[in-house]
Design a protein around this motif. Structure first.
Motif, PDB file in Angstrom:
ATOM      1  N   GLN A 385      82.243  83.412  53.248  1.00  0.00           N
ATOM      2  CA  GLN A 385      82.944  83.590  52.662  1.00  0.00           C
ATOM      3  C   GLN A 385      84.658  82.572  53.392  1.00  0.00           C
ATOM      4  OE1 GLN A 385      84.746  86.171  49.519  1.00  0.00           O
ATOM      5  NE2 GLN A 385      82.449  87.510  49.755  1.00  0.00           N
ATOM      6  N   ASN A 386      85.052  81.624  52.628  1.00  0.00           N
ATOM      7  CA  ASN A 386      86.266  80.771  52.829  1.00  0.00           C
ATOM      8  C   ASN A 386      85.885  80.527  54.414  1.00  0.00           C
ATOM      9  OD1 ASN A 386      87.595  82.169  50.352  1.00  0.00           O
ATOM     10  ND2 ASN A 386      87.990  83.829  52.339  1.00  0.00           N
ATOM     11  N   LEU A 387      84.735  79.726  54.163  1.00  0.00           N
ATOM     12  CA  LEU A 387      84.139  78.649  55.637  1.00  0.00           C
ATOM     13  C   LEU A 387      83.951  77.746  55.538  1.00  0.00           C
ATOM     14  CD1 LEU A 387      84.970  78.826  58.964  1.00  0.00           C
ATOM     15  CD2 LEU A 387      82.810  79.433  58.958  1.00  0.00           C
ATOM     16  N   VAL A 388      84.193  76.412  55.897  1.00  0.00           N
ATOM     17  CA  VAL A 388      83.611  75.356  55.351  1.00  0.00           C
ATOM     18  C   VAL A 388      82.780  74.337  57.316  1.00  0.00           C
ATOM     19  CG1 VAL A 388      83.963  75.013  53.081  1.00  0.00           C
ATOM     20  CG2 VAL A 388      85.672  74.518  55.110  1.00  0.00           C
ATOM     21  N   VAL A 389      81.753  73.506  56.165  1.00  0.00           N
ATOM     22  CA  VAL A 389      81.659  72.848  57.631  1.00  0.00           C
ATOM     23  C   VAL A 389      82.658  71.539  57.950  1.00  0.00           C
ATOM     24  CG1 VAL A 389      80.520  70.786  58.333  1.00  0.00           C
ATOM     25  CG2 VAL A 389      79.229  72.889  57.381  1.00  0.00           C
ATOM     26  N   ALA A 390      83.519  71.321  58.467  1.00  0.00           N
ATOM     27  CA  ALA A 390      84.899  70.385  58.952  1.00  0.00           C
ATOM     28  C   ALA A 390      84.465  68.561  58.636  1.00  0.00           C
ATOM     29  CB  ALA A 390      85.637  70.381  60.192  1.00  0.00           C
ATOM     30  N   VAL A 448      81.169  73.171  64.161  1.00  0.00           N
ATOM     31  CA  VAL A 448      82.740  72.778  64.136  1.00  0.00           C
ATOM     32  C   VAL A 448      82.646  73.747  62.844  1.00  0.00           C
ATOM     33  CG1 VAL A 448      84.915  71.720  63.475  1.00  0.00           C
ATOM     34  CG2 VAL A 448      83.647  70.997  65.761  1.00  0.00           C
ATOM     35  N   PHE A 449      83.650  74.460  62.410  1.00  0.00           N
ATOM     36  CA  PHE A 449      83.447  74.901  61.147  1.00  0.00           C
ATOM     37  C   PHE A 449      85.394  75.413  61.016  1.00  0.00           C
ATOM     38  CE2 PHE A 449      79.847  77.420  61.402  1.00  0.00           C
ATOM     39  CZ  PHE A 449      78.486  76.380  61.365  1.00  0.00           C
ATOM     40  N   SER A 450      85.961  74.953  59.341  1.00  0.00           N
ATOM     41  CA  SER A 450      86.960  75.633  59.286  1.00  0.00           C
ATOM     42  C   SER A 450      87.170  76.584  58.060  1.00  0.00           C
ATOM     43  CB  SER A 450      87.602  73.836  59.066  1.00  0.00           C
ATOM     44  OG  SER A 450      88.631  74.074  58.529  1.00  0.00           O
ATOM     45  N   ALA A 451      88.248  77.655  58.884  1.00  0.00           N
ATOM     46  CA  ALA A 451      89.105  77.982  57.415  1.00  0.00           C
ATOM     47  C   ALA A 451      88.984  77.560  55.914  1.00  0.00           C
ATOM     48  CB  ALA A 451      89.844  78.884  57.765  1.00  0.00           C
TER      49      ALA A 451
END
Length: 511
Positions: A385-390, A448-451
């Motif tokens: 949850q709350n993580l996306v591919v940047a 790389v991911f992003s919150a």
């Protein structure tokens, strides 16, 4: 705590009456420790009425009520309030949301009514002392005035039919007695903690208060603990990371102090790394370091080339990547010194990292704060949850980086083809739109991911009164005679799509 404080300062007062009685630890009609049941309200109203009667019995001129969720930072607050010569007057208190300690409108049934005056008053777009139907948390009553003689907290007025709530009961009492109520916002007086909901816990309230403390450090004035109270040091943790680095320029001690105090409030142990100060680098230094400009690089907004500030910023991060590799650090957290933390930062970060580990995804770098450049939706990371591919992003405010990620960044040999570090990273995960830049780096396989939502934001943005950038306001990397400054760069402007910055609220309402 009160005993310790009174022992130190009690002699400064004419007299001190301290009633050390334990109230009920729970109430039979409550749903939880933060539920305001009728019995809890009644107990509070009785206590306030007892204080009011005590003041009248002493023939006091004034009585100042201060609830425990109020934090006064202005030591002239009482003097200021008395000088206003009002029957009931409150200092406007700031919070980390739209919440404050007054209402601008109330319905005939005693309910909150939204008005056009609230936000201009709360945001100090209009300043002064304004008549309002209700104040609470901290307020002064002038007991010398005839109309205040009938004010009461308990029992409620015989005609009272509104909600059984101490602040509404008192507002009705003021209305019936003809005692005009005012709130004043000409100065910064202090803060009020946003109350938690009935189903929440004391821990939720503690987290809210820590967040308020952090916001005060950014926007000021900061809260200062009384020197007369001893507070045990908080145990610090690295949140499961091998190391936590804080990058700071030696000539910015104010930022270092604020960040270290913020991290201490969050119970985070960080190691300060002196940033490379680009302003001190001369041409010989740059040549010795092997720095050269990426062919064809120009800032996409101003058209200028690389600045010495950007060179220093890149080298500061580069040195940390080198240490990660040389020390074999598996997981590291990196902060710059202009970070504003979101509420529950440690718990949210730890939960994210635990879910990522359970999902067994490989990762090299995770943005905790950034500016998403393109508006397109980013793919969620499966199982987390709350993580996306940047996608293409600006800023290196805060990020987690793995040993493998640092190895990949160093292997690209970026010093001899330098561009700003926040342009280099998107190249390395192949999301930069400039194909000419990308062809200088291979492979571009950084994971790389992003919150999402982000866990940190900048303390200030371009255009804010306290905004300062050592990368934007600098000189050209190889020519000290050419000064640079912010000339409309979109990088440092607030992103209108997010809620970063002061006055964030889940409900976007003042009540």
């Amino acid at each position: 705590m009160l005993q310790e404080w009174l022992q130190a300062v009690g002699s400064n007062y004419h007299s001190v009456a301290w009633k050390a009685e334990e109230g009920p630890s729970s109430y039979p009609d409550e749903l939880g420790p933060k539920h305001w049941s009728d019995k809890r309200y009644e107990n509070l109203m009785r206590l306030k009425q007892e204080a009011l009667s005590y003041a009248r019995g002493l023939r006091a001129d004034y009585i100042l009520f201060v609830d425990t969720d109020s934090i006064l930072t202005n030591n002239q607050t009482l003097t200021f309030l008395m000088a206003q010569n009002k029957s009931v007057v409150a200092p406007m208190l700031d919070s980390q949301t739209f919440y404050s300690n007054f209402w601008c409108g109330i319905t005939p049934q005693g309910f909150y009514r939204r008005t056009a005056d609230y936000f201009p008053t709360k945001n100090r777009q209009r300043r002064g002392c304004f008549a309002v139907p209700m104040v609470y948390a901290t307020f002064l009553i002038d007991l010398r005035k005839e109309e205040t003689a009938q004010l009461a907290f308990y029992p409620p007025h015989p005609n009272y039919t509104w909600a059984f709530d101490d602040i509404i009961v008192f507002a009705y009492s003021c209305q019936e007695a003809g005692a005009e109520v005012h709130v004043c916002n000409q100065q910064r007086f202090g803060y009020i903690n946003v109350p938690v909901k009935a189903h929440q816990t004391l821990e939720d309230e503690r987290v809210n208060f820590v967040h308020l403390t952090l916001e005060a450090m950014v926007d000021g004035p900061p809260m200062q603990r009384s020197r007369h109270i001893s507070v045990p040091p908080k145990p610090l943790t690295k949140l499961g990371f091998d190391e936590i680095f804080l990058i700071n320029l030696v000539r910015r001690p104010d930022r270092r102090r604020r960040m270290l105090e913020s991290l201490q409030e969050l119970e985070i142990a960080a190691r300060v790394v002196d940033a490379v100060d680009g302003s001190t680098l001369n041409s010989s230094d740059i040549k010795v370091l092997g720095v050269d400009l990426l062919p064809g690089y120009y800032d996409p907004f101003s058209g200028r080339t690389l600045t010495k500030g950007e060179v220093g910023c890149f080298l500061s991060h580069y040195n940390i990547w080198k240490e990660i590799v040389s020390q074999g650090l598996e997981r590291v957290l990196v902060f710059e010194d202009d970070v504003r933390f979101e509420v529950s930062f440690p718990a949210r970060l730890q939960r994210l990292m635990e879910e990522l580990e359970e999902a067994r995804h490989d990762w090299d770098l995770i943005y905790l704060g950034r500016k998403q450049v393109n508006a397109e939706d980013e793919a969620p990371v499966e199982g987390v949850q709350n993580l996306v591919v940047a996608g293409y992003s600006y800023w290196t405010l805060a990020y987690a980086i793995s040993l493998r990620g640092a190895q990949k960044l160093l292997a690209a040999k970026p010093l001899s083809k330098m561009l700003p570090v926040d342009e280099f990273l998107p190249i390395m995960y192949d999301k930069h739109p400039n194909e000419d830049y990308k062809r200088h780096f291979a492979p571009r396989d950084l994971q790389v991911f992003s919150a999402h939502p982000l866990l940190v934001y900048p303390t200030h943005y371009a255009g804010d009164s306290n905004w300062l950038s050592d990368t934007e306001t600098s000189t050209i990397w190889d020519d000290d005679s050419k000064q640079t400054g912010w000339v409309g760069s979109q990088k440092t402007l607030r992103d209108p799509r997010d809620g970063g910055g002061y006055l964030r609220s889940a409900s976007h309402d003042e009540f």
